[in-house]
Design a protein around this motif. Sequence first.
Motif, mmCIF file in Angstrom:
data_model
loop_
_atom_site.group_PDB
_atom_site.id
_atom_site.type_symbol
_atom_site.label_atom_id
_atom_site.label_comp_id
_atom_site.label_asym_id
_atom_site.label_seq_id
_atom_site.Cartn_x
_atom_site.Cartn_y
_atom_site.Cartn_z
ATOM 1 N N ASP A 183 -26.750 -16.720 -6.984
ATOM 2 C CA ASP A 183 -26.390 -15.803 -5.901
ATOM 3 C C ASP A 183 -26.350 -14.376 -6.445
ATOM 4 O O ASP A 183 -26.009 -14.140 -7.610
ATOM 5 C CB ASP A 183 -24.999 -16.134 -5.351
ATOM 6 N N GLY A 184 -26.649 -13.415 -5.592
ATOM 7 C CA GLY A 184 -26.536 -12.019 -6.003
ATOM 8 C C GLY A 184 -27.186 -11.086 -5.009
ATOM 9 O O GLY A 184 -27.780 -11.511 -4.019
ATOM 10 N N VAL A 185 -27.040 -9.811 -5.275
ATOM 11 C CA VAL A 185 -27.644 -8.763 -4.454
ATOM 12 C C VAL A 185 -28.732 -8.088 -5.273
ATOM 13 O O VAL A 185 -28.514 -7.748 -6.443
ATOM 14 C CB VAL A 185 -26.593 -7.732 -3.994
ATOM 15 N N VAL A 186 -29.889 -7.907 -4.672
ATOM 16 C CA VAL A 186 -31.014 -7.303 -5.377
ATOM 17 C C VAL A 186 -30.731 -5.844 -5.685
ATOM 18 O O VAL A 186 -30.433 -5.047 -4.793
ATOM 19 C CB VAL A 186 -32.301 -7.420 -4.536
ATOM 20 N N VAL A 187 -30.785 -5.497 -6.967
ATOM 21 C CA VAL A 187 -30.602 -4.109 -7.412
ATOM 22 C C VAL A 187 -31.952 -3.439 -7.604
ATOM 23 O O VAL A 187 -32.132 -2.260 -7.296
ATOM 24 C CB VAL A 187 -29.791 -4.071 -8.729
ATOM 25 N N GLU A 188 -32.894 -4.208 -8.105
ATOM 26 C CA GLU A 188 -34.207 -3.662 -8.451
ATOM 27 C C GLU A 188 -35.217 -4.806 -8.435
ATOM 28 O O GLU A 188 -34.863 -5.967 -8.685
ATOM 29 C CB GLU A 188 -34.141 -3.022 -9.837
ATOM 30 N N THR A 189 -36.455 -4.505 -8.138
ATOM 31 C CA THR A 189 -37.511 -5.517 -8.193
ATOM 32 C C THR A 189 -38.473 -5.190 -9.337
ATOM 33 O O THR A 189 -38.664 -4.023 -9.691
ATOM 34 C CB THR A 189 -38.289 -5.597 -6.871
ATOM 35 N N GLY A 190 -39.053 -6.232 -9.899
ATOM 36 C CA GLY A 190 -39.980 -6.054 -11.003
ATOM 37 C C GLY A 190 -41.351 -6.585 -10.651
ATOM 38 O O GLY A 190 -41.802 -6.486 -9.514
ATOM 39 N N SER A 191 -42.002 -7.196 -11.627
ATOM 40 C CA SER A 191 -43.361 -7.701 -11.444
ATOM 41 C C SER A 191 -43.696 -8.636 -12.592
ATOM 42 O O SER A 191 -42.952 -8.714 -13.585
ATOM 43 C CB SER A 191 -44.364 -6.550 -11.410
ATOM 44 N N ALA A 192 -44.832 -9.310 -12.472
ATOM 45 C CA ALA A 192 -45.279 -10.182 -13.564
ATOM 46 C C ALA A 192 -45.518 -9.366 -14.828
ATOM 47 O O ALA A 192 -45.253 -9.820 -15.944
ATOM 48 C CB ALA A 192 -46.540 -10.926 -13.151
ATOM 49 N N GLU A 193 -46.012 -8.157 -14.660
ATOM 50 C CA GLU A 193 -46.289 -7.287 -15.815
ATOM 51 C C GLU A 193 -45.000 -6.904 -16.541
ATOM 52 O O GLU A 193 -44.986 -6.778 -17.767
ATOM 53 C CB GLU A 193 -47.030 -6.034 -15.367
ATOM 54 N N LYS A 194 -43.916 -6.743 -15.799
ATOM 55 C CA LYS A 194 -42.635 -6.412 -16.422
ATOM 56 C C LYS A 194 -41.985 -7.634 -17.070
ATOM 57 O O LYS A 194 -41.061 -7.493 -17.875
ATOM 58 C CB LYS A 194 -41.685 -5.821 -15.384
ATOM 59 N N GLY A 195 -42.436 -8.811 -16.663
ATOM 60 C CA GLY A 195 -41.863 -10.032 -17.223
ATOM 61 C C GLY A 195 -40.707 -10.585 -16.415
ATOM 62 O O GLY A 195 -40.134 -11.617 -16.772
ATOM 63 N N TRP A 196 -40.320 -9.933 -15.344
ATOM 64 C CA TRP A 196 -39.249 -10.405 -14.460
ATOM 65 C C TRP A 196 -39.524 -9.893 -13.048
ATOM 66 O O TRP A 196 -40.290 -8.953 -12.862
ATOM 67 C CB TRP A 196 -37.874 -9.933 -14.948
ATOM 68 N N PHE A 197 -38.903 -10.533 -12.060
ATOM 69 C CA PHE A 197 -39.174 -10.176 -10.674
ATOM 70 C C PHE A 197 -37.967 -9.573 -9.952
ATOM 71 O O PHE A 197 -38.130 -8.748 -9.056
ATOM 72 C CB PHE A 197 -39.660 -11.400 -9.902
ATOM 73 N N LEU A 198 -36.749 -10.000 -10.310
ATOM 74 C CA LEU A 198 -35.559 -9.491 -9.637
ATOM 75 C C LEU A 198 -34.492 -9.107 -10.655
ATOM 76 O O LEU A 198 -34.320 -9.783 -11.669
ATOM 77 C CB LEU A 198 -34.963 -10.552 -8.695
ATOM 78 N N ARG A 199 -33.806 -8.005 -10.359
ATOM 79 C CA ARG A 199 -32.564 -7.692 -11.066
ATOM 80 C C ARG A 199 -31.445 -7.832 -10.028
ATOM 81 O O ARG A 199 -31.471 -7.168 -8.981
ATOM 82 C CB ARG A 199 -32.580 -6.277 -11.633
ATOM 83 N N LEU A 200 -30.497 -8.709 -10.300
ATOM 84 C CA LEU A 200 -29.427 -8.996 -9.346
ATOM 85 C C LEU A 200 -28.078 -8.566 -9.888
ATOM 86 O O LEU A 200 -27.836 -8.606 -11.096
ATOM 87 C CB LEU A 200 -29.365 -10.495 -9.040
ATOM 88 N N ARG A 201 -27.206 -8.163 -8.952
ATOM 89 C CA ARG A 201 -25.810 -7.971 -9.298
ATOM 90 C C ARG A 201 -25.043 -9.137 -8.696
ATOM 91 O O ARG A 201 -25.066 -9.331 -7.473
ATOM 92 C CB ARG A 201 -25.271 -6.647 -8.747
ATOM 93 N N PRO A 202 -24.378 -9.957 -9.540
ATOM 94 C CA PRO A 202 -23.659 -11.114 -9.010
ATOM 95 C C PRO A 202 -22.595 -10.709 -7.995
ATOM 96 O O PRO A 202 -22.083 -9.588 -8.032
ATOM 97 C CB PRO A 202 -23.031 -11.743 -10.263
#
Length: 272
Positions: A183-202
């Motif tokens: 669970d969490g709130v999306v802070v930032e979105t990434g990409s395959a190139e960045k190696g991650w897709f979501l940054r969440l704050r619990p």
Amino acid sequence: MFPGVYGFTWDAGNVIFLGLFFTVAAIIGSTVVLAALRAVRDVRNHEEERIRWHEDFHDLPSPLRACRHEVAGEIGHRTCPNAFDCRVCELHPKFPPHSAVQDSAIGIGFPVPADRLYHRGHTWVKAEDDGTVLVGLDEFGGRVFGKPDRVALPAPGTAVQVNGTGWQMSRSGATVRVLAPVDGVVVETGSAEKGWFLRLRPGAEGLVTTHLLSADEARGWLTRELESMEVRLGESRLGASLADGGELVNDIPAHYPAANWDAVWGEVFLEP
């Protein structure tokens, strides 16, 4: 048979029939009303994703619903009765936690980093120093799906729920729903190139990871996933999909274009 209909009489048979008819009608009507009220309540409480996951989970093939402790070889056959929610499992606390292990691809064909936890929908979670968590696609999921034609990510500020929709990926006309691991709130979105897709704050409860697999557990589970993939593709080994040295190639569908990838992706990403 009904009052006002030609030939109707108030005899015992018609009275009994009308009593039964209106009793059944009242039960059906009250059931529909209660179901509608529950549906409205669930929508207001944002329960749609949880309900959808429980329905999807019970539609999955039995091997995909195996208990994590069966996959780890700690018990015999056991189907998870809790939709992978180890927080409510009576059995899970009886097993000691798995210790951290070194990163390795030996015997698997792809790396399983030890600095993160793994969801059985093929995502991972990595805690950051600032209290946020990164969410990405694990190596097996990324290589099985290959390069997507399109990725639909939630906007910053969107609340995601564990086992609900994290993001969507499309390829060759098929779209898969990647499950959120926490669970969490999306802070930032990434990409395959960045190696991650979501940054969440619990959320207020903090980061809950009881249901996630350690790298040690994930290796046993991913080994089973690899074996299942071999069966799906009709190969004793993923011959054309393994590069020199036993490393699984990045884009398996490119090597097996004739396979029913829509069905394969549905099983891999737990979407029946």
